[in-house]
Design a protein around this motif. Structure first.
Motif, short mmCIF file in Angstrom:
data_model
loop_
_atom_site.label_atom_id
_atom_site.label_comp_id
_atom_site.label_asym_id
_atom_site.label_seq_id
_atom_site.Cartn_x
_atom_site.Cartn_y
_atom_site.Cartn_z
N LEU A 215 44.23 44.51 43.10
CA LEU A 215 43.78 44.68 44.48
C LEU A 215 42.90 45.91 44.61
O LEU A 215 41.83 45.86 45.23
CB LEU A 215 45.00 44.80 45.40
N ARG A 216 43.33 47.01 44.01
CA ARG A 216 42.55 48.25 44.10
C ARG A 216 41.22 48.13 43.36
O ARG A 216 40.21 48.68 43.81
CB ARG A 216 43.39 49.40 43.57
N ALA A 217 41.22 47.39 42.25
CA ALA A 217 39.96 47.20 41.51
C ALA A 217 38.98 46.37 42.33
O ALA A 217 37.78 46.66 42.37
CB ALA A 217 40.24 46.52 40.18
N LEU A 218 39.47 45.33 43.02
CA LEU A 218 38.59 44.53 43.88
C LEU A 218 38.10 45.35 45.06
O LEU A 218 36.94 45.24 45.47
CB LEU A 218 39.32 43.27 44.36
N SER A 219 38.97 46.17 45.62
CA SER A 219 38.58 47.02 46.73
C SER A 219 37.46 47.97 46.33
O SER A 219 36.49 48.17 47.08
CB SER A 219 39.80 47.81 47.23
N ALA A 220 37.58 48.56 45.15
CA ALA A 220 36.53 49.47 44.67
C ALA A 220 35.22 48.74 44.45
O ALA A 220 34.14 49.24 44.80
CB ALA A 220 37.00 50.14 43.37
N LEU A 221 35.30 47.51 43.89
CA LEU A 221 34.09 46.72 43.67
C LEU A 221 33.47 46.30 44.99
O LEU A 221 32.24 46.28 45.13
CB LEU A 221 34.43 45.50 42.81
N LYS A 222 34.30 45.96 45.94
CA LYS A 222 33.81 45.60 47.29
C LYS A 222 33.00 46.74 47.89
O LYS A 222 31.90 46.53 48.42
CB LYS A 222 35.01 45.25 48.19
N ARG A 223 33.52 47.95 47.83
CA ARG A 223 32.82 49.09 48.41
C ARG A 223 31.48 49.34 47.72
O ARG A 223 30.50 49.75 48.36
CB ARG A 223 33.70 50.35 48.31
N LYS A 224 31.44 49.03 46.44
CA LYS A 224 30.23 49.27 45.66
C LYS A 224 29.20 48.15 45.80
O LYS A 224 28.00 48.42 45.93
CB LYS A 224 30.60 49.46 44.19
N ALA A 225 29.65 46.89 45.77
CA ALA A 225 28.73 45.76 45.64
C ALA A 225 28.64 44.86 46.86
O ALA A 225 27.61 44.22 47.08
CB ALA A 225 29.13 44.92 44.41
N LYS A 226 29.73 44.73 47.65
CA LYS A 226 29.71 43.81 48.78
C LYS A 226 30.65 44.32 49.87
O LYS A 226 31.76 43.79 50.06
CB LYS A 226 30.11 42.40 48.35
N PRO A 227 30.22 45.34 50.61
CA PRO A 227 31.09 45.93 51.63
C PRO A 227 31.54 44.94 52.70
O PRO A 227 32.60 45.13 53.31
CB PRO A 227 30.21 47.03 52.25
N GLU A 228 30.75 43.88 52.93
CA GLU A 228 31.10 42.92 53.97
C GLU A 228 32.21 41.95 53.55
O GLU A 228 32.72 41.18 54.37
CB GLU A 228 29.87 42.13 54.42
N LEU A 229 32.59 41.95 52.29
CA LEU A 229 33.71 41.11 51.85
C LEU A 229 34.96 41.52 52.61
O LEU A 229 35.27 42.71 52.74
CB LEU A 229 33.93 41.26 50.34
N LYS A 230 35.69 40.53 53.12
CA LYS A 230 36.91 40.81 53.87
C LYS A 230 38.12 40.68 52.94
O LYS A 230 38.35 39.63 52.36
CB LYS A 230 37.07 39.85 55.05
N LEU A 231 38.84 41.77 52.81
CA LEU A 231 39.99 41.82 51.91
C LEU A 231 41.26 41.98 52.74
O LEU A 231 41.38 42.92 53.53
CB LEU A 231 39.82 42.98 50.94
N ARG A 232 42.18 41.04 52.57
CA ARG A 232 43.37 41.00 53.41
C ARG A 232 44.63 40.92 52.56
O ARG A 232 44.62 40.37 51.46
CB ARG A 232 43.31 39.80 54.35
N ALA A 233 45.72 41.42 53.09
CA ALA A 233 47.03 41.27 52.47
C ALA A 233 47.93 40.50 53.42
O ALA A 233 47.89 40.72 54.64
CB ALA A 233 47.65 42.63 52.15
N ALA A 234 48.72 39.59 52.87
CA ALA A 234 49.66 38.81 53.68
C ALA A 234 51.08 39.17 53.25
O ALA A 234 51.38 39.19 52.05
CB ALA A 234 49.41 37.32 53.52
N ILE A 235 51.93 39.45 54.21
CA ILE A 235 53.31 39.80 53.92
C ILE A 235 54.23 38.90 54.72
O ILE A 235 54.24 38.93 55.95
CB ILE A 235 53.60 41.28 54.27
N LEU A 236 54.99 38.06 54.02
CA LEU A 236 56.05 37.29 54.65
C LEU A 236 57.31 38.14 54.65
O LEU A 236 57.66 38.75 53.63
CB LEU A 236 56.29 35.98 53.89
#
Length: 358
Positions: free
Chosen positions: A166-187
């Protein structure tokens, strides 16, 4: 005398007039299994998929091409499998991301490797990723997902690895595609009812996601309810809503307190605007029924007919008129489809009441 309402007439007519060829959502279930996960709350728990070889990336490319200029939202998920267990999950994503389809991925996150992460940020168009966490500690994570490891090397399906991905995707999002929406779901299960447990889970991920969705699990497709659901679910959700009232990233699904399905609507309207394709190319009206027990709802197979032909087939159109309980025999909507079907049914009731009085 009767009261006339413009909105119900409009929405009901809009629903039934929708062009069956113009789907709004295409859901794909490319996964072949769930690895070590044996989640007892899984909608498709213990239910088999239809047999058949999984679709190749080339076949997914053909599906994308067959849609021409249409750009329905592509949802990559699974009813009884993890979607990223396909042998080339990154290739499946690229088949649609490279063509600018809006795409959403729902995953446990343990196979969210570098190739998949890159495929998500490459290409134009909207993209969103929802990672199902459902726990706040490594111990609870293993219990909730019923993970039984035979040795320490089986570390991919671990709380630590999921958070790392998750943290690796978040870092890549900030660098390459800030508009990507990253969400967590908790049941929320019993563990999360303890003081500060949900707050601890939120603290672990909130810096890396745009939204954290919190809800109570629905009953499974076989009607079974997980024993570890909180007892006072309505009260718990109200308490959590107050606790996180000042956190804009936390969304509490207040109407998830009842795990049972709504029985008020008689026809499925959502199927007019979406279809689901399972791992072997079988086309179903919704994701919940892409399983062997609902093979009677199979509309066709993309290996036998192009998807656009299946969308306008007589079999699919006939299914629009079937009674959910008596004929479709699938009172198992997920919350999104259930909410839409219930809302449209309400518009239909008002519209029919007006029509009968005129």
């Amino acid at each position: 005398m009767t009261n006339f309402h413009y909105a119900p007439e409009y929405f009901w007519r809009l629903a039934v007039a929708h062009d069956p060829a113009a789907i709004m959502q295409l859901e794909l279930h490319p996964g072949v299994n769930c690895n070590l996960y044996r989640c007892e709350y899984c909608f498709g728990h213990g239910q088999a998929l239809l047999p058949g070889a999984y679709l190749t990336v080339a076949e997914y490319e053909s599906i994308a091409e067959s849609l021409g200029s249409q750009r329905p939202t592509i949802v990559v998920s699974g009813i009884a499998t993890e979607p990223l267990t396909h042998c080339d999950a990154a290739g499946v994503l690229r088949a649609f991301r490279s063509r600018g389809f809006p795409l959403g991925l729902y995953t446990k996150g343990h196979r969210l490797d570098a190739g998949v992460r890159q495929a998500l940020v490459d290409g134009p168009g909207e993209c969103f990723v929802t990672l199902s966490l459902d726990a706040g500690t490594a111990k609870d994570y293993d219990r909730v997902h019923n993970i039984a490891r035979k040795n320490r090397r089986e570390s991919a399906a671990s709380f630590e690895n999921v958070l790392s991905n998750l943290r690796a995707l978040s870092a890549l999002k900030r660098k390459a595609k800030p508009e990507l929406k990253l969400r967590a779901a908790i049941l929320v299960f019993d563990e999360m009812t303890q003081p500060r447990m949900l707050a601890n889970a939120v603290n672990l991920v909130q810096d890396d996601v745009d939204l954290i969705r919190v809800a109570i699990a629905q009953d499974r497709n076989d009607g079974q309810r997980v024993e570890t659901l909180p007892e006072d679910r309505r009260g718990l959700l109200s308490r959590l809503s107050e606790e996180f009232a000042d956190n804009p990233k936390v969304a509490i699904l207040m109407d998830s307190h009842t795990p049972t399905r709504n029985t008020e609507f008689k026809h499925c309207i959502v199927q007019r605007t979406q279809v689901t394709i399972d791992k072997s190319g079988n086309v179903f009206p919704c994701p919940q029924v892409a399983l062997a027990p609902y093979r009677h709802l199979r509309i066709g197979n993309v290996r036998e007919s192009p998807l656009p032909d299946i969308l306008v087939s007589a079999k699919r159109k006939a299914m629009f008129e079937l009674d959910v309980d008596r004929q479709m025999k699938c009172r198992i909507c997920d919350r999104k489809d259930e909410a839409i079907n219930s809302a449209v049914a309400g518009h239909q009731a008002v519209f029919n009441g007006f029509a009968s009085d005129t």
